[in-house]
Design an enzyme around this catalytic site. Sequence first.
Site, PDB file in Angstrom:
ATOM      1  N   LYS A  43     -38.940 -54.057  26.576  1.00  0.00           N
ATOM      2  CA  LYS A  43     -38.193 -54.464  25.380  1.00  0.00           C
ATOM      3  C   LYS A  43     -36.725 -54.663  25.747  1.00  0.00           C
ATOM      4  O   LYS A  43     -36.140 -53.833  26.451  1.00  0.00           O
ATOM      5  CB  LYS A  43     -38.307 -53.384  24.297  1.00  0.00           C
ATOM      6  CG  LYS A  43     -37.406 -53.599  23.071  1.00  0.00           C
ATOM      7  CD  LYS A  43     -37.798 -54.804  22.234  1.00  0.00           C
ATOM      8  CE  LYS A  43     -36.786 -55.109  21.127  1.00  0.00           C
ATOM      9  NZ  LYS A  43     -37.103 -56.356  20.402  1.00  0.00           N
ATOM     10  N   SER A  44     -36.133 -55.754  25.276  1.00  0.00           N
ATOM     11  CA  SER A  44     -34.727 -56.021  25.592  1.00  0.00           C
ATOM     12  C   SER A  44     -33.871 -54.820  25.211  1.00  0.00           C
ATOM     13  O   SER A  44     -33.903 -54.350  24.073  1.00  0.00           O
ATOM     14  CB  SER A  44     -34.227 -57.254  24.850  1.00  0.00           C
ATOM     15  OG  SER A  44     -34.825 -58.425  25.347  1.00  0.00           O
ATOM     16  N   GLY A  70     -34.279 -57.198  15.189  1.00  0.00           N
ATOM     17  CA  GLY A  70     -32.901 -56.718  15.326  1.00  0.00           C
ATOM     18  C   GLY A  70     -32.688 -55.764  16.492  1.00  0.00           C
ATOM     19  O   GLY A  70     -31.873 -54.843  16.432  1.00  0.00           O
ATOM     20  N   CYS A 128     -31.394 -63.835  21.672  1.00  0.00           N
ATOM     21  CA  CYS A 128     -31.870 -63.080  20.502  1.00  0.00           C
ATOM     22  C   CYS A 128     -31.294 -63.667  19.218  1.00  0.00           C
ATOM     23  O   CYS A 128     -30.089 -63.755  19.071  1.00  0.00           O
ATOM     24  CB  CYS A 128     -31.477 -61.606  20.593  1.00  0.00           C
ATOM     25  SG  CYS A 128     -31.940 -60.720  19.086  1.00  0.00           S
ATOM     26  N   LYS A 162     -33.583 -65.379  29.853  1.00  0.00           N
ATOM     27  CA  LYS A 162     -34.433 -65.757  28.706  1.00  0.00           C
ATOM     28  C   LYS A 162     -33.606 -66.662  27.813  1.00  0.00           C
ATOM     29  O   LYS A 162     -32.536 -66.271  27.322  1.00  0.00           O
ATOM     30  CB  LYS A 162     -34.879 -64.502  27.937  1.00  0.00           C
ATOM     31  CG  LYS A 162     -35.817 -64.771  26.762  1.00  0.00           C
ATOM     32  CD  LYS A 162     -37.244 -65.082  27.221  1.00  0.00           C
ATOM     33  CE  LYS A 162     -38.232 -65.176  26.083  1.00  0.00           C
ATOM     34  NZ  LYS A 162     -38.765 -63.864  25.685  1.00  0.00           N
ATOM     35  N   ILE A 190     -39.954 -70.235  26.073  1.00  0.00           N
ATOM     36  CA  ILE A 190     -38.839 -70.134  25.140  1.00  0.00           C
ATOM     37  C   ILE A 190     -38.830 -68.760  24.477  1.00  0.00           C
ATOM     38  O   ILE A 190     -39.879 -68.120  24.390  1.00  0.00           O
ATOM     39  CB  ILE A 190     -38.926 -71.206  24.016  1.00  0.00           C
ATOM     40  CG1 ILE A 190     -40.237 -71.065  23.226  1.00  0.00           C
ATOM     41  CG2 ILE A 190     -38.779 -72.590  24.595  1.00  0.00           C
ATOM     42  CD1 ILE A 190     -40.373 -71.981  22.011  1.00  0.00           C
ATOM     43  N   ASN A 191     -37.667 -68.343  24.003  1.00  0.00           N
ATOM     44  CA  ASN A 191     -37.625 -67.270  23.016  1.00  0.00           C
ATOM     45  C   ASN A 191     -38.150 -67.868  21.706  1.00  0.00           C
ATOM     46  O   ASN A 191     -38.439 -69.068  21.624  1.00  0.00           O
ATOM     47  CB  ASN A 191     -36.186 -66.757  22.864  1.00  0.00           C
ATOM     48  CG  ASN A 191     -36.137 -65.313  22.381  1.00  0.00           C
ATOM     49  OD1 ASN A 191     -36.876 -64.948  21.463  1.00  0.00           O
ATOM     50  ND2 ASN A 191     -35.293 -64.506  22.971  1.00  0.00           N
ATOM     51  N   SER A 192     -38.271 -67.056  20.696  1.00  0.00           N
ATOM     52  CA  SER A 192     -38.745 -67.550  19.404  1.00  0.00           C
ATOM     53  C   SER A 192     -37.838 -68.675  18.899  1.00  0.00           C
ATOM     54  O   SER A 192     -36.676 -68.776  19.281  1.00  0.00           O
ATOM     55  CB  SER A 192     -38.786 -66.410  18.391  1.00  0.00           C
ATOM     56  OG  SER A 192     -37.548 -65.733  18.375  1.00  0.00           O
ATOM     57  N   GLY A 219     -45.997 -68.091  18.066  1.00  0.00           N
ATOM     58  CA  GLY A 219     -47.383 -68.482  17.837  1.00  0.00           C
ATOM     59  C   GLY A 219     -47.585 -69.989  17.834  1.00  0.00           C
ATOM     60  O   GLY A 219     -46.831 -70.735  18.455  1.00  0.00           O
TER      61      GLY A 219
HETATM   62  C1  DHB Z   1     -35.208 -59.573  19.151  1.00  0.00           C
HETATM   63  C2  DHB Z   1     -35.717 -60.826  19.017  1.00  0.00           C
HETATM   64  C3  DHB Z   1     -35.596 -61.708  20.051  1.00  0.00           C
HETATM   65  O1  DHB Z   1     -36.092 -62.956  19.976  1.00  0.00           O
HETATM   66  C4  DHB Z   1     -34.952 -61.328  21.202  1.00  0.00           C
HETATM   67  O2  DHB Z   1     -34.824 -62.198  22.205  1.00  0.00           O
HETATM   68  C5  DHB Z   1     -34.435 -60.073  21.336  1.00  0.00           C
HETATM   69  C6  DHB Z   1     -34.566 -59.196  20.303  1.00  0.00           C
HETATM   70  C7  DHB Z   1     -35.301 -58.621  18.064  1.00  0.00           C
HETATM   71  O3  DHB Z   1     -35.176 -59.029  16.910  1.00  0.00           O
HETATM   72  O4  DHB Z   1     -35.433 -57.424  18.343  1.00  0.00           O
END
Ligand code: DHB
Length: 309
Positions: A43-44, A70, A128, A162, A190-192, A219
């Site tokens: 997790k980031s 978040g 993010c 990322k 990609i990220n979301s 998705g």
């Molecule tokens: C979160 C969402 C992301 O897309 C990301 O790259 C890092 C964190 C998040 O909301 O926790």
Amino acid sequence: SLASHIGDYKFDNLLLNAAGVRCSTTDELEKTLDSMAGGCVTKSATPEERAGNESPRMKALPLGSINSMGLPNHGIDYYLKFAEENQGQNGKQVILSVAGLSIDQNIEMLKKVQESAFDGLTELNLSCPNVAGKSQVGYDFDAVRDVLTATFKFFKKPLGLKLPPYFDFNQFNGISEVLNDFPVTYINVINSIGNGLVVDPETESVVIKPKGGFGGLGGDYVKPTALANVRALRQRLDPRISIIGTGGIKSGMDVFEHVLCGADLVQIGTAFGYEGTPIFERISKELEEIMDKKGYQTLDDFRGKLKTI
Ligand code: DHB
């Protein structure tokens, strides 16, 4: 064989979890390392532990997901310790994801990584979308150049980035020009897709609480955008920069398409959230069947070989 590599880092299987999904605790991370996945992504992390946004902050939908987590996480020290202890065990790679809320926070965390015993891949998350008031660094090419300039002054370990989805050819060209100037080991796209809005017409309401309902899409919604980013960046980046494809993968065929576009490895987010670790075995089997039918023995036999008409 589904084996692949990023530089000198070998993966027995090209499938990994996407950062953020089932990877916040050592228990979750160990489960992924014990599965058929080629490794795991943490997790980031931020410099300190964070609770994240208010719930409900994720919603599963028929065609994907929306979330505004978040950055809830246990802090860099927690994930760095896990990465030090597990990197390279049983041939599995641990990718350490960091997502500072400022350039200073990123530098602070990357200095800890540099000084640690961790010798795996570190992934700097520049995308993010879910922290109120913080814009996605990946959309500001001057800011990307600044953070990479500051980072590579001291960071000598392999670094991945990322990135957010890009939608315009000026963006594909602009980000590639920046990245080709730095010793980046890989990118992950990609990220979301940030700040989508899902509406429930029954309740006439948004479906998640933070940020008035706006959140990152994953998705089925994002697969063509993910494929476009893998393909467009593979066509523009120096060959020394590897690519992880992430976005819309829920079957072996989806992986096949990402690899055709040029992905070296792939990550599974939304669908891994729904299915858990058995997904790595299911998708591996599906991909092997497709490769058998087509007469491909290795991923190299078709990687990047997408045809145009
Ligand atoms: C979160 C969402 C992301 O897309 C990301 O790259 C890092 C964190 C998040 O909301 O926790």
